[in-house]
Design a protein around this motif. Sequence first.
Motif, PDB file in Angstrom:
ATOM      1  N   UNK A   1      69.105  26.403  38.654  1.00 58.63           N
ATOM      2  CA  UNK A   1      69.362  25.364  37.022  1.00 58.63           C
ATOM      3  C   UNK A   1      67.595  26.084  36.558  1.00 58.63           C
ATOM      4  N   UNK A   2      67.847  27.248  35.559  1.00 56.45           N
ATOM      5  CA  UNK A   2      67.065  28.270  35.529  1.00 56.45           C
ATOM      6  C   UNK A   2      66.301  27.331  34.129  1.00 56.45           C
ATOM      7  N   UNK A   3      65.171  27.877  34.185  1.00 55.22           N
ATOM      8  CA  UNK A   3      64.415  27.086  32.757  1.00 55.22           C
ATOM      9  C   UNK A   3      64.488  27.475  31.961  1.00 55.22           C
ATOM     10  N   UNK A   4      63.941  26.814  30.449  1.00 55.51           N
ATOM     11  CA  UNK A   4      64.102  27.341  29.590  1.00 55.51           C
ATOM     12  C   UNK A   4      63.469  28.798  28.746  1.00 55.51           C
ATOM     13  N   UNK A   5      62.482  29.327  29.821  1.00 58.21           N
ATOM     14  CA  UNK A   5      61.389  30.588  29.725  1.00 58.21           C
ATOM     15  C   UNK A   5      62.205  31.776  30.602  1.00 58.21           C
ATOM     16  N   UNK A   6      62.490  30.874  31.377  1.00 55.83           N
ATOM     17  CA  UNK A   6      63.676  32.448  32.599  1.00 55.83           C
ATOM     18  C   UNK A   6      65.169  32.377  31.747  1.00 55.83           C
ATOM     19  N   UNK A   7      66.011  31.615  31.258  1.00 53.87           N
ATOM     20  CA  UNK A   7      66.809  31.646  29.885  1.00 53.87           C
ATOM     21  C   UNK A   7      66.410  32.212  28.917  1.00 53.87           C
ATOM     22  N   UNK A   8      65.408  32.557  28.243  1.00 50.73           N
ATOM     23  CA  UNK A   8      64.782  33.426  27.152  1.00 50.73           C
ATOM     24  C   UNK A   8      63.867  34.434  27.522  1.00 50.73           C
ATOM     25  N   UNK A   9      63.884  34.639  28.764  1.00 53.31           N
ATOM     26  CA  UNK A   9      63.647  36.192  29.406  1.00 53.31           C
ATOM     27  C   UNK A   9      64.962  36.506  29.547  1.00 53.31           C
ATOM     28  N   UNK A  10      65.881  36.425  30.601  1.00 44.67           N
ATOM     29  CA  UNK A  10      67.327  37.158  30.448  1.00 44.67           C
ATOM     30  C   UNK A  10      68.515  37.501  29.359  1.00 44.67           C
ATOM     31  N   UNK A  11      67.703  36.810  28.360  1.00 48.14           N
ATOM     32  CA  UNK A  11      68.044  37.614  27.132  1.00 48.14           C
ATOM     33  C   UNK A  11      68.862  39.129  27.007  1.00 48.14           C
ATOM     34  N   UNK A  12      69.304  39.453  26.072  1.00 48.65           N
ATOM     35  CA  UNK A  12      69.382  40.581  26.155  1.00 48.65           C
ATOM     36  C   UNK A  12      69.075  41.051  24.321  1.00 48.65           C
ATOM     37  N   UNK A  13      68.140  42.276  24.640  1.00 46.12           N
ATOM     38  CA  UNK A  13      67.030  42.797  23.369  1.00 46.12           C
ATOM     39  C   UNK A  13      66.989  42.105  21.754  1.00 46.12           C
TER      40      UNK A  13
END
Length: 240
Positions: A1-13
């Motif tokens: 399960x990814x962290x909030x930071x990892x989720x945010x960084x994975x979002x398209x620009x």
Amino acid sequence: MSSPAEFYNSLPPISKAYATLCLGATTLATLKLLPIYYIALIYGEVFYRLQVWRLLTNFIFLGPFSINFGIRLLMILRYGVQLENGPFNRRTADFLWMMIFGSSVLLGLAAIPWFESYFMGVSLVFMLLYVWSREFPNANISIYGLVQLKAFYLPWAMLALDVIFGSPIGPDLCGILAGHLYYFLTVLHPLASGKNILQTPMWLRKMVAKYKIGAPVNTPAQPANNTSGVFRGRSYRVGG
């Protein structure tokens, strides 16, 4: 399960930037650090005082922190992200152009008294939802775990819910109109005529490439994997 930071960084620009701006605007407004009057769409201020930033800033305010705000933000993070990672994968300039075109249409609609609004962010989010529903028409959607329906009907179901809960439907209708116009000009009309009259401008493609926004375009876009039926979604895009 990814962290909030990892989720945010994975979002398209583009979706990430828009969601961040919306969250930031509401946060600053709640803390009374940003008077929302100065970011509202007031055409008198735009034309007579040249406060042209209002043409952009009105799109980043989705209202105060509330359930409705959370729903709209989640719509960006789900439907905007799925569009950007799916049909618009490696086509960041095209996705950005869709947002620019939709915003321009909404600014025009806001000048009509019946559709007049100080903030068109909800309409822009609804436009994303509408385009998503046409790109993934056969996806199965559950509304609050109570109703199952095809994604094609989701914008209308959300509009019906706003009617039930007493929310204004003008912003929803504006978003649907803008989304349908975009889809008609870039998909339906090219399918019928073989000509795309709403191609992404070259200056925008060069800007996206210059600043390395999104993934580089090194593979052709693939058709959306939709099952056969009356609602097929995008089969190809001419000159897009």
